[in-house]
Motif scaffolding. Structure first.
Motif, PDB file in Angstrom:
ATOM      1  N   ARG A 191       0.859  -1.175   0.000  1.00 36.78           N
ATOM      2  CA  ARG A 191       0.000   0.000   0.000  1.00 36.78           C
ATOM      3  C   ARG A 191       0.899   1.231   0.000  1.00 36.78           C
ATOM      4  NH1 ARG A 191      -2.467  -0.987   5.106  1.00 36.78           N
ATOM      5  NH2 ARG A 191      -2.622   1.271   5.149  1.00 36.78           N
ATOM      6  N   PRO A 192       0.560   2.263  -0.774  1.00 34.52           N
ATOM      7  CA  PRO A 192       1.401   3.460  -0.828  1.00 34.52           C
ATOM      8  C   PRO A 192       1.568   4.109   0.549  1.00 34.52           C
ATOM      9  CG  PRO A 192      -0.397   3.603  -2.418  1.00 34.52           C
ATOM     10  CD  PRO A 192      -0.610   2.365  -1.614  1.00 34.52           C
ATOM     11  N   PHE A 193       2.748   4.579   0.811  1.00 32.45           N
ATOM     12  CA  PHE A 193       3.077   5.326   2.024  1.00 32.45           C
ATOM     13  C   PHE A 193       2.822   4.536   3.304  1.00 32.45           C
ATOM     14  CE2 PHE A 193       1.271   8.197  -1.233  1.00 32.45           C
ATOM     15  CZ  PHE A 193       2.462   8.755  -1.663  1.00 32.45           C
ATOM     16  N   SER A 194       2.924   3.210   3.246  1.00 32.38           N
ATOM     17  CA  SER A 194       2.567   2.405   4.413  1.00 32.38           C
ATOM     18  C   SER A 194       3.713   1.564   4.973  1.00 32.38           C
ATOM     19  CB  SER A 194       1.406   1.466   4.058  1.00 32.38           C
ATOM     20  OG  SER A 194       1.819   0.525   3.084  1.00 32.38           O
ATOM     21  N   ASN A 195       4.811   1.432   4.249  1.00 30.95           N
ATOM     22  CA  ASN A 195       5.861   0.554   4.764  1.00 30.95           C
ATOM     23  C   ASN A 195       6.858   1.319   5.629  1.00 30.95           C
ATOM     24  OD1 ASN A 195       8.302   1.370   3.321  1.00 30.95           O
ATOM     25  ND2 ASN A 195       7.361   0.535   1.488  1.00 30.95           N
ATOM     26  N   GLU A 196       7.639   0.588   6.367  1.00 27.17           N
ATOM     27  CA  GLU A 196       8.569   1.186   7.325  1.00 27.17           C
ATOM     28  C   GLU A 196       9.667   2.028   6.683  1.00 27.17           C
ATOM     29  OE1 GLU A 196      11.485  -1.722   9.117  1.00 27.17           O
ATOM     30  OE2 GLU A 196      10.221  -3.132   8.005  1.00 27.17           O
ATOM     31  N   TYR A 197       9.882   1.873   5.382  1.00 24.55           N
ATOM     32  CA  TYR A 197      10.939   2.616   4.703  1.00 24.55           C
ATOM     33  C   TYR A 197      10.425   3.807   3.904  1.00 24.55           C
ATOM     34  CZ  TYR A 197      13.821  -1.273   6.084  1.00 24.55           C
ATOM     35  OH  TYR A 197      14.485  -2.207   6.829  1.00 24.55           O
ATOM     36  N   ASP A 198       9.138   4.088   3.968  1.00 24.59           N
ATOM     37  CA  ASP A 198       8.566   5.195   3.204  1.00 24.59           C
ATOM     38  C   ASP A 198       9.213   6.530   3.580  1.00 24.59           C
ATOM     39  OD1 ASP A 198       6.674   6.519   1.465  1.00 24.59           O
ATOM     40  OD2 ASP A 198       5.764   7.246   3.324  1.00 24.59           O
ATOM     41  N   ASP A 199       9.350   6.791   4.856  1.00 29.54           N
ATOM     42  CA  ASP A 199       9.933   8.044   5.319  1.00 29.54           C
ATOM     43  C   ASP A 199      11.268   7.770   6.011  1.00 29.54           C
ATOM     44  OD1 ASP A 199       9.851  10.814   5.556  1.00 29.54           O
ATOM     45  OD2 ASP A 199       8.981  10.720   7.565  1.00 29.54           O
ATOM     46  N   HIS A 200      12.041   6.871   5.450  1.00 28.06           N
ATOM     47  CA  HIS A 200      13.304   6.410   6.030  1.00 28.06           C
ATOM     48  C   HIS A 200      14.451   6.916   5.153  1.00 28.06           C
ATOM     49  CE1 HIS A 200      15.856   3.506   8.206  1.00 28.06           C
ATOM     50  NE2 HIS A 200      16.463   3.361   7.048  1.00 28.06           N
ATOM     51  N   PHE A 201      15.332   7.715   5.738  1.00 28.93           N
ATOM     52  CA  PHE A 201      16.383   8.335   4.935  1.00 28.93           C
ATOM     53  C   PHE A 201      17.786   8.072   5.473  1.00 28.93           C
ATOM     54  CE2 PHE A 201      12.497  10.756   4.355  1.00 28.93           C
ATOM     55  CZ  PHE A 201      12.344  10.625   2.988  1.00 28.93           C
ATOM     56  N   ALA A 202      17.928   7.077   6.347  1.00 29.54           N
ATOM     57  CA  ALA A 202      19.249   6.748   6.878  1.00 29.54           C
ATOM     58  C   ALA A 202      20.155   6.240   5.755  1.00 29.54           C
ATOM     59  CB  ALA A 202      19.136   5.692   7.969  1.00 29.54           C
ATOM     60  N   LEU A 203      21.430   6.525   5.880  1.00 29.61           N
ATOM     61  CA  LEU A 203      22.395   6.049   4.889  1.00 29.61           C
ATOM     62  C   LEU A 203      22.556   4.543   5.008  1.00 29.61           C
ATOM     63  CD1 LEU A 203      25.164   8.786   5.188  1.00 29.61           C
ATOM     64  CD2 LEU A 203      23.345   8.605   3.480  1.00 29.61           C
ATOM     65  N   GLY A 204      22.735   3.887   3.886  1.00 25.33           N
ATOM     66  CA  GLY A 204      22.956   2.449   3.900  1.00 25.33           C
ATOM     67  C   GLY A 204      22.599   1.814   2.581  1.00 25.33           C
ATOM     68  N   THR A 205      22.568   0.503   2.591  1.00 21.24           N
ATOM     69  CA  THR A 205      22.270  -0.283   1.402  1.00 21.24           C
ATOM     70  C   THR A 205      20.997  -1.083   1.625  1.00 21.24           C
ATOM     71  OG1 THR A 205      24.624  -0.460   0.908  1.00 21.24           O
ATOM     72  CG2 THR A 205      23.168  -2.070  -0.140  1.00 21.24           C
ATOM     73  N   TYR A 206      20.110  -1.060   0.671  1.00 22.48           N
ATOM     74  CA  TYR A 206      18.859  -1.809   0.731  1.00 22.48           C
ATOM     75  C   TYR A 206      19.065  -3.147   0.025  1.00 22.48           C
ATOM     76  CZ  TYR A 206      16.711   2.551   2.204  1.00 22.48           C
ATOM     77  OH  TYR A 206      16.384   3.692   2.894  1.00 22.48           O
ATOM     78  N   SER A 207      18.633  -4.219   0.666  1.00 20.22           N
ATOM     79  CA  SER A 207      18.833  -5.567   0.128  1.00 20.22           C
ATOM     80  C   SER A 207      17.515  -6.306   0.024  1.00 20.22           C
ATOM     81  CB  SER A 207      19.770  -6.363   1.046  1.00 20.22           C
ATOM     82  OG  SER A 207      21.009  -5.702   1.148  1.00 20.22           O
ATOM     83  N   CYS A 208      17.482  -7.298  -0.852  1.00 21.98           N
ATOM     84  CA  CYS A 208      16.305  -8.142  -1.034  1.00 21.98           C
ATOM     85  C   CYS A 208      16.064  -8.973   0.226  1.00 21.98           C
ATOM     86  CB  CYS A 208      16.506  -9.064  -2.234  1.00 21.98           C
ATOM     87  SG  CYS A 208      15.146 -10.227  -2.488  1.00 21.98           S
ATOM     88  N   ALA A 209      14.820  -9.000   0.705  1.00 21.55           N
ATOM     89  CA  ALA A 209      14.471  -9.774   1.902  1.00 21.55           C
ATOM     90  C   ALA A 209      14.563 -11.278   1.653  1.00 21.55           C
ATOM     91  CB  ALA A 209      13.065  -9.419   2.368  1.00 21.55           C
ATOM     92  N   ALA A 210      14.455 -11.700   0.406  1.00 20.08           N
ATOM     93  CA  ALA A 210      14.472 -13.131   0.095  1.00 20.08           C
ATOM     94  C   ALA A 210      15.874 -13.675  -0.135  1.00 20.08           C
ATOM     95  CB  ALA A 210      13.600 -13.419  -1.127  1.00 20.08           C
ATOM     96  N   CYS A 211      16.686 -12.970  -0.927  1.00 20.39           N
ATOM     97  CA  CYS A 211      17.996 -13.530  -1.284  1.00 20.39           C
ATOM     98  C   CYS A 211      19.174 -12.755  -0.711  1.00 20.39           C
ATOM     99  CB  CYS A 211      18.143 -13.627  -2.802  1.00 20.39           C
ATOM    100  SG  CYS A 211      18.328 -12.030  -3.630  1.00 20.39           S
ATOM    101  N   GLY A 212      18.918 -11.556  -0.175  1.00 18.25           N
ATOM    102  CA  GLY A 212      19.984 -10.760   0.409  1.00 18.25           C
ATOM    103  C   GLY A 212      20.793  -9.949  -0.586  1.00 18.25           C
ATOM    104  N   GLN A 213      20.486 -10.052  -1.870  1.00 21.87           N
ATOM    105  CA  GLN A 213      21.246  -9.317  -2.878  1.00 21.87           C
ATOM    106  C   GLN A 213      20.998  -7.813  -2.742  1.00 21.87           C
ATOM    107  OE1 GLN A 213      20.801 -10.750  -6.866  1.00 21.87           O
ATOM    108  NE2 GLN A 213      21.928  -9.060  -7.747  1.00 21.87           N
TER     109      GLN A 213
END
Length: 71
Positions: free
Chosen positions: A31-53
């Motif tokens: 759902r739009p604007f509903s996940n924990e990363y919608d307003d998340h701006f910390a520095l880092g790398t985003y990875s796939c929850a299934a494979c870790g890539q």
């Protein structure tokens, strides 16, 4: 690129949250604007929850609310 990750559907259900399973395995959408990363701006790398890539780095995160500018 890492090899293909293979699990039974029951294993996926145990490894992923119900929301992750719905999006990653059942081709659902968030759902739009509903996940924990919608307003998340910390520095880092985003990875796939299934494979870790690695998917993308926070330096390239796109915000449609910023008139299409990178934030």
């Amino acid at each position: 690129m890492p090899g293909k990750v293979v699990h039974t559907e029951e294993e996926w259900k145990q490894l992923l949250t119900s929301e992750q399973y719905r999006v990653l395995r059942d081709k659902g959408t968030e759902r739009p604007f509903s996940n924990e990363y919608d307003d998340h701006f910390a520095l880092g790398t985003y990875s796939c929850a299934a494979c870790g890539q690695e998917l993308f780095n926070s330096e390239t995160k796109f915000s449609s609310s910023q008139n299409g500018r990178l934030i």
